[in-house]
Design a protein around this motif. Structure first.
Motif, PDB file in Angstrom:
ATOM      1  N   PRO A 196      36.483  51.524  44.783  1.00  0.00           N
ATOM      2  CA  PRO A 196      36.673  51.108  43.208  1.00  0.00           C
ATOM      3  C   PRO A 196      37.994  51.049  42.956  1.00  0.00           C
ATOM      4  CG  PRO A 196      35.258  53.103  43.533  1.00  0.00           C
ATOM      5  CD  PRO A 196      35.694  52.870  44.952  1.00  0.00           C
ATOM      6  N   GLN A 197      39.134  51.505  43.606  1.00  0.00           N
ATOM      7  CA  GLN A 197      40.321  51.297  43.176  1.00  0.00           C
ATOM      8  C   GLN A 197      41.009  49.897  43.519  1.00  0.00           C
ATOM      9  OE1 GLN A 197      42.159  53.077  40.868  1.00  0.00           O
ATOM     10  NE2 GLN A 197      40.521  54.169  40.706  1.00  0.00           N
ATOM     11  N   ILE A 198      40.511  49.739  44.835  1.00  0.00           N
ATOM     12  CA  ILE A 198      40.884  48.428  45.350  1.00  0.00           C
ATOM     13  C   ILE A 198      39.938  47.190  44.953  1.00  0.00           C
ATOM     14  CG2 ILE A 198      40.792  47.072  47.662  1.00  0.00           C
ATOM     15  CD1 ILE A 198      41.529  49.741  49.015  1.00  0.00           C
ATOM     16  N   HIS A 199      38.514  47.319  44.793  1.00  0.00           N
ATOM     17  CA  HIS A 199      37.680  46.421  44.363  1.00  0.00           C
ATOM     18  C   HIS A 199      38.073  46.118  42.921  1.00  0.00           C
ATOM     19  CE1 HIS A 199      34.116  44.478  43.486  1.00  0.00           C
ATOM     20  NE2 HIS A 199      34.000  45.129  42.409  1.00  0.00           N
ATOM     21  N   LYS A 200      38.588  46.839  42.090  1.00  0.00           N
ATOM     22  CA  LYS A 200      38.827  46.516  40.651  1.00  0.00           C
ATOM     23  C   LYS A 200      40.026  45.659  40.510  1.00  0.00           C
ATOM     24  CE  LYS A 200      40.159  50.895  39.088  1.00  0.00           C
ATOM     25  NZ  LYS A 200      39.788  52.035  38.104  1.00  0.00           N
ATOM     26  N   ARG A 201      41.120  45.966  41.193  1.00  0.00           N
ATOM     27  CA  ARG A 201      42.441  45.215  41.229  1.00  0.00           C
ATOM     28  C   ARG A 201      42.103  44.092  41.731  1.00  0.00           C
ATOM     29  NH1 ARG A 201      43.074  50.340  41.035  1.00  0.00           N
ATOM     30  NH2 ARG A 201      45.022  51.250  39.854  1.00  0.00           N
ATOM     31  N   LEU A 202      41.382  43.875  42.913  1.00  0.00           N
ATOM     32  CA  LEU A 202      41.286  42.490  43.455  1.00  0.00           C
ATOM     33  C   LEU A 202      40.485  41.541  42.669  1.00  0.00           C
ATOM     34  CD1 LEU A 202      40.352  43.340  47.337  1.00  0.00           C
ATOM     35  CD2 LEU A 202      42.460  42.288  46.331  1.00  0.00           C
ATOM     36  N   VAL A 203      39.396  42.121  41.747  1.00  0.00           N
ATOM     37  CA  VAL A 203      38.850  41.434  40.741  1.00  0.00           C
ATOM     38  C   VAL A 203      39.728  40.834  39.598  1.00  0.00           C
ATOM     39  CG1 VAL A 203      37.141  41.500  39.181  1.00  0.00           C
ATOM     40  CG2 VAL A 203      36.474  42.475  41.196  1.00  0.00           C
ATOM     41  N   LEU A 204      40.624  41.800  39.363  1.00  0.00           N
ATOM     42  CA  LEU A 204      41.372  41.311  38.316  1.00  0.00           C
ATOM     43  C   LEU A 204      42.474  40.256  38.754  1.00  0.00           C
ATOM     44  CD1 LEU A 204      42.321  44.711  36.658  1.00  0.00           C
ATOM     45  CD2 LEU A 204      41.343  42.742  35.669  1.00  0.00           C
ATOM     46  N   LEU A 205      43.022  40.592  39.825  1.00  0.00           N
ATOM     47  CA  LEU A 205      43.936  39.527  40.481  1.00  0.00           C
ATOM     48  C   LEU A 205      43.080  38.123  40.719  1.00  0.00           C
ATOM     49  CD1 LEU A 205      45.794  41.950  42.849  1.00  0.00           C
ATOM     50  CD2 LEU A 205      46.483  40.778  40.514  1.00  0.00           C
ATOM     51  N   GLY A 206      42.004  38.165  41.400  1.00  0.00           N
ATOM     52  CA  GLY A 206      41.123  37.087  41.526  1.00  0.00           C
ATOM     53  C   GLY A 206      40.864  36.301  40.086  1.00  0.00           C
ATOM     54  N   THR A 207      40.505  36.771  39.090  1.00  0.00           N
ATOM     55  CA  THR A 207      40.523  36.380  37.739  1.00  0.00           C
ATOM     56  C   THR A 207      41.962  35.891  37.389  1.00  0.00           C
ATOM     57  OG1 THR A 207      38.662  38.068  37.315  1.00  0.00           O
ATOM     58  CG2 THR A 207      39.870  36.876  35.404  1.00  0.00           C
ATOM     59  N   LEU A 208      42.883  36.568  37.604  1.00  0.00           N
ATOM     60  CA  LEU A 208      44.174  36.106  37.142  1.00  0.00           C
ATOM     61  C   LEU A 208      44.577  34.641  37.955  1.00  0.00           C
ATOM     62  CD1 LEU A 208      47.022  36.616  35.816  1.00  0.00           C
ATOM     63  CD2 LEU A 208      47.699  37.995  37.669  1.00  0.00           C
ATOM     64  N   SER A 209      44.382  34.635  39.069  1.00  0.00           N
ATOM     65  CA  SER A 209      44.634  33.506  40.047  1.00  0.00           C
ATOM     66  C   SER A 209      44.277  32.132  39.208  1.00  0.00           C
ATOM     67  CB  SER A 209      44.447  33.761  41.229  1.00  0.00           C
ATOM     68  OG  SER A 209      42.788  33.587  41.541  1.00  0.00           O
ATOM     69  N   MET A 210      42.872  32.422  38.372  1.00  0.00           N
ATOM     70  CA  MET A 210      42.269  31.251  38.039  1.00  0.00           C
ATOM     71  C   MET A 210      42.777  31.143  36.568  1.00  0.00           C
ATOM     72  SD  MET A 210      40.899  29.473  40.043  1.00  0.00           S
ATOM     73  CE  MET A 210      39.809  28.361  39.584  1.00  0.00           C
ATOM     74  N   VAL A 211      43.013  32.179  35.775  1.00  0.00           N
ATOM     75  CA  VAL A 211      43.522  32.106  34.442  1.00  0.00           C
ATOM     76  C   VAL A 211      44.850  31.590  34.604  1.00  0.00           C
ATOM     77  CG1 VAL A 211      44.167  33.564  32.439  1.00  0.00           C
ATOM     78  CG2 VAL A 211      42.123  33.903  33.787  1.00  0.00           C
ATOM     79  N   GLN A 212      45.582  31.684  35.595  1.00  0.00           N
ATOM     80  CA  GLN A 212      47.033  30.977  35.589  1.00  0.00           C
ATOM     81  C   GLN A 212      46.788  29.406  35.167  1.00  0.00           C
ATOM     82  OE1 GLN A 212      49.701  32.180  38.838  1.00  0.00           O
ATOM     83  NE2 GLN A 212      48.231  33.652  39.460  1.00  0.00           N
ATOM     84  N   THR A 213      45.805  28.754  35.472  1.00  0.00           N
ATOM     85  CA  THR A 213      45.710  27.342  35.197  1.00  0.00           C
ATOM     86  C   THR A 213      45.852  27.208  33.548  1.00  0.00           C
ATOM     87  OG1 THR A 213      44.332  27.122  37.067  1.00  0.00           O
ATOM     88  CG2 THR A 213      44.203  25.380  35.540  1.00  0.00           C
ATOM     89  N   ALA A 214      45.137  28.157  33.064  1.00  0.00           N
ATOM     90  CA  ALA A 214      45.184  28.017  31.482  1.00  0.00           C
ATOM     91  C   ALA A 214      46.874  28.415  30.903  1.00  0.00           C
ATOM     92  CB  ALA A 214      44.230  28.932  30.865  1.00  0.00           C
ATOM     93  N   PHE A 215      46.989  29.468  31.630  1.00  0.00           N
ATOM     94  CA  PHE A 215      48.661  29.548  31.080  1.00  0.00           C
ATOM     95  C   PHE A 215      49.657  28.455  31.238  1.00  0.00           C
ATOM     96  CE2 PHE A 215      48.290  34.446  32.955  1.00  0.00           C
ATOM     97  CZ  PHE A 215      47.524  34.669  31.736  1.00  0.00           C
ATOM     98  N   VAL A 216      49.526  27.612  32.037  1.00  0.00           N
ATOM     99  CA  VAL A 216      50.245  26.494  32.290  1.00  0.00           C
ATOM    100  C   VAL A 216      50.293  25.532  30.886  1.00  0.00           C
ATOM    101  CG1 VAL A 216      50.500  24.234  33.379  1.00  0.00           C
ATOM    102  CG2 VAL A 216      50.385  26.356  34.779  1.00  0.00           C
ATOM    103  N   ARG A 217      48.947  25.502  30.157  1.00  0.00           N
ATOM    104  CA  ARG A 217      48.748  24.812  29.364  1.00  0.00           C
ATOM    105  C   ARG A 217      49.539  25.200  27.890  1.00  0.00           C
ATOM    106  NH1 ARG A 217      45.604  23.723  33.184  1.00  0.00           N
ATOM    107  NH2 ARG A 217      44.737  21.720  33.348  1.00  0.00           N
ATOM    108  N   ILE A 218      49.981  26.412  28.162  1.00  0.00           N
ATOM    109  CA  ILE A 218      50.756  26.756  26.823  1.00  0.00           C
ATOM    110  C   ILE A 218      52.131  26.286  26.801  1.00  0.00           C
ATOM    111  CG2 ILE A 218      51.541  28.986  25.670  1.00  0.00           C
ATOM    112  CD1 ILE A 218      49.475  30.563  27.146  1.00  0.00           C
TER     113      ILE A 218
END
Length: 180
Positions: free
Chosen positions: A85-107
């Motif tokens: 769980p400790q590894i899994h949840k961090r990887l899920v968050l980082l995977g999500t962050l890797s795609m959300v960065q696209t939205a960050f660029v638009r700010i």
């Protein structure tokens, strides 16, 4: 939305549904990856290239291709570590962050041209620093996933342009664009 639902399912002790939905989300991740790759190639092929970035399409193409690849790789790693769980949840968050960065660029800061990359780097770093602070508070140290996946992901954002401006990459990019 999926991240919120999955968190709620675990919190409510619906691990079976969480696991089933997790495997279904791999299909979604593959679809996101394929769509992102195809969309990036179509965007690069458009007359004038991508809308927004002040770079040639061949230069900028590396960014969405690596973002999509990083997302898929981290998501697959999260599924592979689902029993930790400790590894899994961090990887899920980082995977999500890797795609959300696209939205960050638009700010954008409206008074300054092309500040999206700065905002992306800043918001990503703030997220990673918060993750590190959470790790320190809950574990007494920064978790290795945060350190060895999160921060290299952030550093790679700037390093990509070093590769993207090379003649070798631009030649590869032209070949990839010709495929669509």
């Amino acid at each position: 939305i999926l991240l919120g639902i999955q968190t709620w399912l675990i919190r409510g002790r619906y691990a079976f549904i969480h696991a089933w939905l997790g495997f279904a989300s791999v299909v979604v991740a593959l679809a996101v990856f394929a769509t992102a790759i195809y969309g990036a190639l179509l965007g690069a092929k458009r007359p004038g290239g991508f809308a927004g970035p002040p770079f040639k399409a061949e230069v900028f193409l590396l960014i969405p291709l690596l973002d999509a690849t990083l997302f898929l790789g981290i998501t697959i790693a999260a599924v592979c570590h689902r029993r930790q769980p400790q590894i899994h949840k961090r990887l899920v968050l980082l995977g999500t962050l890797s795609m959300v960065q696209t939205a960050f660029v638009r700010i954008q800061i409206t008074t300054m041209p092309w500040t999206g990359g700065v905002m992306q780097g800043l918001l990503t770093l703030l997220f990673l620093l918060y993750m590190s602070k959470w790790d320190q508070k809950t574990l007494g140290r920064v978790h290795p996933v945060t350190l060895w996946v999160g921060f290299p992901m952030w550093v790679s954002e700037g390093a990509r342009f070093g590769i993207a401006f090379t003649e070798t990459w631009q030649s590869v990019a032209k070949s990839l664009i010709a495929l669509v």
